[in-house]
Design an enzyme around this catalytic site. Structure first.
Site, PDB file in Angstrom:
ATOM      1  N   ARG A 220       0.832  -1.212   0.000  1.00  0.00           N
ATOM      2  CA  ARG A 220       0.000   0.000   0.000  1.00  0.00           C
ATOM      3  C   ARG A 220       0.868   1.264   0.000  1.00  0.00           C
ATOM      4  O   ARG A 220       0.387   2.350   0.284  1.00  0.00           O
ATOM      5  CB  ARG A 220      -0.913   0.027   1.222  1.00  0.00           C
ATOM      6  CG  ARG A 220      -1.901  -1.111   1.277  1.00  0.00           C
ATOM      7  CD  ARG A 220      -2.760  -1.169   0.006  1.00  0.00           C
ATOM      8  NE  ARG A 220      -3.868  -2.093   0.178  1.00  0.00           N
ATOM      9  CZ  ARG A 220      -3.804  -3.395  -0.067  1.00  0.00           C
ATOM     10  NH1 ARG A 220      -2.681  -3.941  -0.485  1.00  0.00           N
ATOM     11  NH2 ARG A 220      -4.864  -4.156   0.103  1.00  0.00           N
TER      12      ARG A 220
ATOM     13  N   ALA B 109      -8.839  -9.177  -4.675  1.00  0.00           N
ATOM     14  CA  ALA B 109      -8.468  -8.715  -3.333  1.00  0.00           C
ATOM     15  C   ALA B 109      -7.227  -9.452  -2.828  1.00  0.00           C
ATOM     16  O   ALA B 109      -6.997 -10.606  -3.193  1.00  0.00           O
ATOM     17  CB  ALA B 109      -9.626  -8.946  -2.364  1.00  0.00           C
ATOM     18  N   ASP B 110      -6.414  -8.767  -2.012  1.00  0.00           N
ATOM     19  CA  ASP B 110      -5.322  -9.463  -1.323  1.00  0.00           C
ATOM     20  C   ASP B 110      -5.661  -9.531   0.174  1.00  0.00           C
ATOM     21  O   ASP B 110      -6.757  -9.140   0.587  1.00  0.00           O
ATOM     22  CB  ASP B 110      -3.973  -8.783  -1.598  1.00  0.00           C
ATOM     23  CG  ASP B 110      -3.889  -7.375  -1.018  1.00  0.00           C
ATOM     24  OD1 ASP B 110      -4.756  -7.002  -0.189  1.00  0.00           O
ATOM     25  OD2 ASP B 110      -2.958  -6.648  -1.390  1.00  0.00           O
ATOM     26  N   SER B 111      -4.724 -10.068   0.969  1.00  0.00           N
ATOM     27  CA  SER B 111      -5.042 -10.316   2.382  1.00  0.00           C
ATOM     28  C   SER B 111      -5.378  -9.025   3.133  1.00  0.00           C
ATOM     29  O   SER B 111      -6.230  -9.010   4.019  1.00  0.00           O
ATOM     30  CB  SER B 111      -3.887 -11.049   3.059  1.00  0.00           C
ATOM     31  OG  SER B 111      -2.689 -10.307   2.930  1.00  0.00           O
TER      32      SER B 111
END
Lengths: 249, 80
Positions: A178, B37-39
């Site tokens: 992110r 989606a990822d974790s």
């Protein structure tokens, strides 16, 4: 030198010493600064004034105990609302209660752990969502040379500082996708209230261990923190940057 | 709240969190395989759903929520 225009930073333990210098350094770069402090009102007011004079578009004091998870969650919510987002977190708040291990009191061990390590965790957890949502952010944790070297009389303090390195590297891995970078700065012996308490003879002896042959200043540390918090460090994460005059390499 | 309402709200949350168009989200869609989606996304989705519907989703339950249908089922059976 570093550009924090449009960014907001939260610095814990910002009323004095290294924390204050960090708050000022970020303000010089144009950051809005939230200054956390534990209780020294006079010092906090002074720090706030310095931050405003250094050029922070907005600056505000937040009195709370970093060891209190609910207070940390609330503070992060308040900072986001008051100052417009939260892009930089500097976990600097720390206490040291020096005792040889056989004399360490339970409450002193626990309190150092709570403030130095759990405090950083509390705020890291609290800022994760806003930073992930913003797809970017920087967290800088203040560890210490003793976290890597150990130090007689500082079993608890050193343990918390070593713990911060593990926290830094783990969260760096978790949030890298992110674009949230997490780094640590490990100061050596710095001229602050914390080290002013040392006897002269001890200081002289210390200087002999430091290749650069002087104690560091709070600004020396603040510059390293500002670098890691800035976009100039955009490819740096999970790093421990030592600012110790070469005393530990 | 009707099941259809829950489904619509779940889809809104997914669209917001994952940045996908609502028309791409089917009731059978798997968060990871179909919606990318990822974790970390899954954790964020679970937390967003907990807030929206005021339900607690324990980690061991969250592991079993793999599709939009799973989420809707969990919420409709656990919502107060």
């Amino acid at each position: 030198m570093f550009d924090f225009t449009g960014k907001t930073a939260l610095v814990t333990g910002a009323s004095r010493g290294i924390g204050r210098a960090i708050a000022v350094a970020l303000a010089k770069g144009g950051a809005s600064v939230a200054l956390n402090y534990a209780g020294n009102e006079a010092a906090a007011a002074e720090a706030l004034e310095l931050v405003q004079r250094a050029g922070a578009p907005r600056a505000k004091l937040y009195r709370f105990d970093v060891a209190d998870p609910a207070a940390c969650n609330q503070a992060v919510e308040d900072v986001v609302a008051d100052l417009g987002g939260l892009h930089v977190l500097v976990n600097n708040a720390g206490i040291a209660v020096d005792q040889l291990v056989m004399r360490v009191k339970d409450e002193d061990w626990n309190r150092q752990l709570q403030v130095n390590l759990t405090g950083a965790f509390n705020l890291t957890r609290a800022v994760t969502r806003p930073m992930m949502k913003a797809r970017g952010g920087a967290i800088v944790n203040l560890t210490s040379v003793v976290g890597e070297m150990g130090n007689a009389g500082q079993a608890a303090y050193a343990a918390t500082k070593a713990g911060l390195i593990g926290l830094t590297k783990s969260v760096a891995r978790e949030l890298a996708s992110r674009n949230v970078r997490v780094n640590a700065v490990a100061p050596g012996y710095i001229e602050t209230d914390m080290t002013a308490a040392l006897p002269e003879a001890a200081k002289t002896k210390l200087q002999e261990l430091i290749p650069l042959a002087r104690l560091g200043t709070a600004e020396d540390v603040a510059n390293a923190v500002a670098f890691l918090a800035s976009d100039l460090a955009s490819y740096v994460t999970g790093e421990v940057l030592r600012v110790n005059g070469g005393m530990y390499m | 709240m009707t099941t259809a309402n829950v489904e619509q709200k779940v889809k809104n949350i997914i669209a917001d969190q994952l940045g996908v168009g609502e028309d791409e989200i089917k009731i059978t869609s798997s968060f990871i395989e179909d919606l990318g989606a990822d974790s970390l996304d899954i954790v964020e989705l679970v937390m967003a759903m907990e807030e929206e519907f005021e339900v607690e989703i324990p980690d061991e339950e969250a592991e079993n929520i793999k599709t939009v249908q799973d989420a809707v089922n969990y919420i409709t059976t656990h919502k107060k």
